[in-house]
Each structure stands twice: as structure tokens, then as C-alpha cells.
Design a protein around this motif. Sequence first.
Motif, PDB file in Angstrom:
ATOM      1  N   VAL A 236       0.858  -1.199   0.000  1.00 26.83           N
ATOM      2  CA  VAL A 236       0.000   0.000   0.000  1.00 26.83           C
ATOM      3  C   VAL A 236       0.892   1.246   0.000  1.00 26.83           C
ATOM      4  O   VAL A 236       2.058   1.185   0.392  1.00 26.83           O
ATOM      5  N   ARG A 237       0.309   2.351  -0.446  1.00 29.74           N
ATOM      6  CA  ARG A 237       1.048   3.612  -0.362  1.00 29.74           C
ATOM      7  C   ARG A 237       0.922   4.214   1.033  1.00 29.74           C
ATOM      8  O   ARG A 237       1.796   4.929   1.498  1.00 29.74           O
ATOM      9  N   ASP A 238      -0.226   3.963   1.716  1.00 28.96           N
ATOM     10  CA  ASP A 238      -0.479   4.627   3.000  1.00 28.96           C
ATOM     11  C   ASP A 238      -0.794   3.574   4.064  1.00 28.96           C
ATOM     12  O   ASP A 238      -1.926   3.095   4.168  1.00 28.96           O
ATOM     13  N   LEU A 239       0.222   3.241   4.844  1.00 30.46           N
ATOM     14  CA  LEU A 239       0.094   2.191   5.868  1.00 30.46           C
ATOM     15  C   LEU A 239      -0.924   2.569   6.928  1.00 30.46           C
ATOM     16  O   LEU A 239      -1.715   1.725   7.377  1.00 30.46           O
ATOM     17  N   GLU A 240      -0.924   3.833   7.308  1.00 33.83           N
ATOM     18  CA  GLU A 240      -1.830   4.294   8.372  1.00 33.83           C
ATOM     19  C   GLU A 240      -3.286   4.164   7.912  1.00 33.83           C
ATOM     20  O   GLU A 240      -4.142   3.666   8.645  1.00 33.83           O
TER      21      GLU A 240
ATOM     22  N   GLY B 254      12.311   4.407   2.114  1.00 36.44           N
ATOM     23  CA  GLY B 254      13.600   4.708   1.484  1.00 36.44           C
ATOM     24  C   GLY B 254      13.484   4.812  -0.027  1.00 36.44           C
ATOM     25  O   GLY B 254      12.455   4.493  -0.631  1.00 36.44           O
ATOM     26  N   ALA B 255      14.609   5.239  -0.626  1.00 38.76           N
ATOM     27  CA  ALA B 255      14.600   5.575  -2.063  1.00 38.76           C
ATOM     28  C   ALA B 255      14.618   4.332  -2.946  1.00 38.76           C
ATOM     29  O   ALA B 255      14.233   4.376  -4.102  1.00 38.76           O
ATOM     30  N   SER B 256      15.091   3.209  -2.398  1.00 40.14           N
ATOM     31  CA  SER B 256      15.237   2.043  -3.292  1.00 40.14           C
ATOM     32  C   SER B 256      14.384   0.870  -2.803  1.00 40.14           C
ATOM     33  O   SER B 256      14.811  -0.281  -2.797  1.00 40.14           O
ATOM     34  N   SER B 257      13.153   1.199  -2.384  1.00 41.79           N
ATOM     35  CA  SER B 257      12.277   0.122  -1.893  1.00 41.79           C
ATOM     36  C   SER B 257      11.971  -0.877  -3.009  1.00 41.79           C
ATOM     37  O   SER B 257      11.614  -0.479  -4.126  1.00 41.79           O
TER      38      SER B 257
ATOM     39  N   PHE C 139       6.214  -1.940  -7.973  1.00 45.05           N
ATOM     40  CA  PHE C 139       4.934  -2.668  -7.852  1.00 45.05           C
ATOM     41  C   PHE C 139       3.817  -1.666  -7.626  1.00 45.05           C
ATOM     42  O   PHE C 139       2.734  -1.738  -8.237  1.00 45.05           O
ATOM     43  N   LEU C 140       4.054  -0.679  -6.761  1.00 41.70           N
ATOM     44  CA  LEU C 140       3.024   0.329  -6.473  1.00 41.70           C
ATOM     45  C   LEU C 140       2.829   1.304  -7.635  1.00 41.70           C
ATOM     46  O   LEU C 140       1.724   1.803  -7.853  1.00 41.70           O
ATOM     47  N   ASP C 141       3.894   1.538  -8.410  1.00 42.15           N
ATOM     48  CA  ASP C 141       3.699   2.366  -9.616  1.00 42.15           C
ATOM     49  C   ASP C 141       2.697   1.683 -10.550  1.00 42.15           C
ATOM     50  O   ASP C 141       1.843   2.320 -11.146  1.00 42.15           O
TER      51      ASP C 141
ATOM     52  N   GLY D  95      -2.679  -0.214  -4.610  1.00 44.76           N
ATOM     53  CA  GLY D  95      -2.140  -1.277  -3.756  1.00 44.76           C
ATOM     54  C   GLY D  95      -2.509  -2.628  -4.364  1.00 44.76           C
ATOM     55  O   GLY D  95      -3.171  -2.693  -5.415  1.00 44.76           O
ATOM     56  N   GLY D  96      -2.096  -3.683  -3.709  1.00 48.37           N
ATOM     57  CA  GLY D  96      -2.424  -5.015  -4.227  1.00 48.37           C
ATOM     58  C   GLY D  96      -1.681  -6.098  -3.461  1.00 48.37           C
ATOM     59  O   GLY D  96      -0.723  -5.815  -2.739  1.00 48.37           O
ATOM     60  N   ILE D  97      -2.140  -7.342  -3.704  1.00 44.80           N
ATOM     61  CA  ILE D  97      -1.480  -8.469  -3.045  1.00 44.80           C
ATOM     62  C   ILE D  97      -0.059  -8.561  -3.600  1.00 44.80           C
ATOM     63  O   ILE D  97       0.123  -8.627  -4.820  1.00 44.80           O
ATOM     64  N   HIS D  98       0.920  -8.554  -2.731  1.00 46.31           N
ATOM     65  CA  HIS D  98       2.317  -8.465  -3.142  1.00 46.31           C
ATOM     66  C   HIS D  98       3.029  -9.807  -3.084  1.00 46.31           C
ATOM     67  O   HIS D  98       3.780 -10.170  -4.001  1.00 46.31           O
TER      68      HIS D  98
END
Length: 134
Positions: free
Chosen positions: A12-16, A60-63, A68-70, A75-78
Motif C-alpha cells: 500500500v502507499r499509506d500504511l496508516e 527509502g529511495a530504493s524500496s 509494484f506500487l507504480d 495497492g495489491g497483493i504483493h
Amino acid sequence: MIGRLNHVAIAVRDLEAASRLYRDTLGASVSAPLAQPEHGVTVVFVELPNTKIEFLEPLGASSPIARFLDKNPDGGIHHVCYEVDDILAARDRLKAGGARVLGDGEPRTGAHGKPVLFLHPKDFNGTLVELEQA
Ligand SMILES: CC[C@H](C(=O)O)C(=O)SCCNC(=O)CCNC(=O)[C@H](O)C(C)(C)COP(=O)(O)OP(=O)(O)OC[C@H]1O[C@@H](n2cnc3c(N)ncnc32)[C@H](O)[C@@H]1OP(=O)(O)O
Ligand SMILES: [Co+2]
């Protein structure tokens, strides 16, 4: 070789926001965020009676989940994570069978403090597979 389903991971982009949704809308028990800089993610776990959901947010910059999120902005099942009794024996058997083990092939400590490895999604029905030492 593989045993229990340890977790299903959702990027997800937003964990909270994801934590709030599962806690408030689905009445789930959700852990506090846990930064895992060596894995390039921050995670929370949703405890279920028979397994867990792991929410992942890029850190971080190199997650490794950035691209995948782009491709999946909502979001989605990873990945799925299976437990194995002996992660080194499992790795060696899988490599001998031609499966690609990601990274340098050495297990690293995962979010539960156990050794984990990842297998290439292209070798497993388009699904990223994580193995965790039981
Ligand atoms: C804190 C640890 C925690 C735990 O449980 O203990 C974790 O789970 S950490 C989780 C985050 N870490 C990882 O995911 C490490 C392993 N992952 C990787 O090394 C990369 O994500 C990789 C190599 C699987 C994909 O990297 P990337 O997306 O940058 O590469 P490509 O875009 O070139 O993808 C190649 C090809 O694979 C498809 N793909 C990518 N990710 C997935 C996925 N999660 N599920 C299914 N398929 C995936 C992607 O679409 C490309 O396919 P193509 O047809 O060539 O477009
Ligand atoms: Co995982």
C-alpha cells in the motif's frame, strides 16, 4: 517442503490508512508500524485466527515494492509467505530444480526475526513467494 501459510502481504502507499481501514471497518487487530530499513519497507501485521496479513509501505529511495506500487497505485497483493522447516535445505532443493532465489541467495532476517528468502514471481505462477524458517 512448504508448511503453514505465515502471511499474505498487501503493498500500500499509506500504511496508516490501511491500518485504520482494517481496524475500524473490519474490526481487525492491527500491530503498530515496524520499520524494516534493510528490506526497504515499513510493515504492520493484521493478526487473524489462522494466518496474518502483512501490509507493506515503501521505506527509502530504493524500496523493492516501489515499482509494484507504480503499476498498482491502489495497492495489491504483493506476496505470500510459506513456512519451511529448513530454509537452507529448501533453498538448495529449489535452486537445484532451477528456481530463482532473489538477492544473493542467503536468507535474511525478516519481520518476525526469522530467516526469509524470496523466489521469483515468474517461476511461481506470477506470484512472489517468501519462505520463512518455521
Ligand atoms: C520485512 C520483511 C518482510 C517479511 O515478511 O519478513 C517482507 O516481506 S519484505 C517484502 C519486500 N521485499 C521484497 O519483495 C524482496 C523480494 N522482491 C524483489 O526482489 C522484487 O520485488 C522483484 C525482483 C520480485 C520485483 O522487482 P521489480 O518490481 O523492481 O522488478 P520488475 O518490475 O522488473 O519485475 C519483474 C517482473 O516481475 C513482476 N513482479 C514484480 N513484483 C511482483 C509481485 N510482487 N508479484 C508478482 N509479479 C511481480 C513484474 O510485473 C515483472 O513482470 P513483467 O511481466 O516482466 O512486467
Ligand atoms: Co513478507
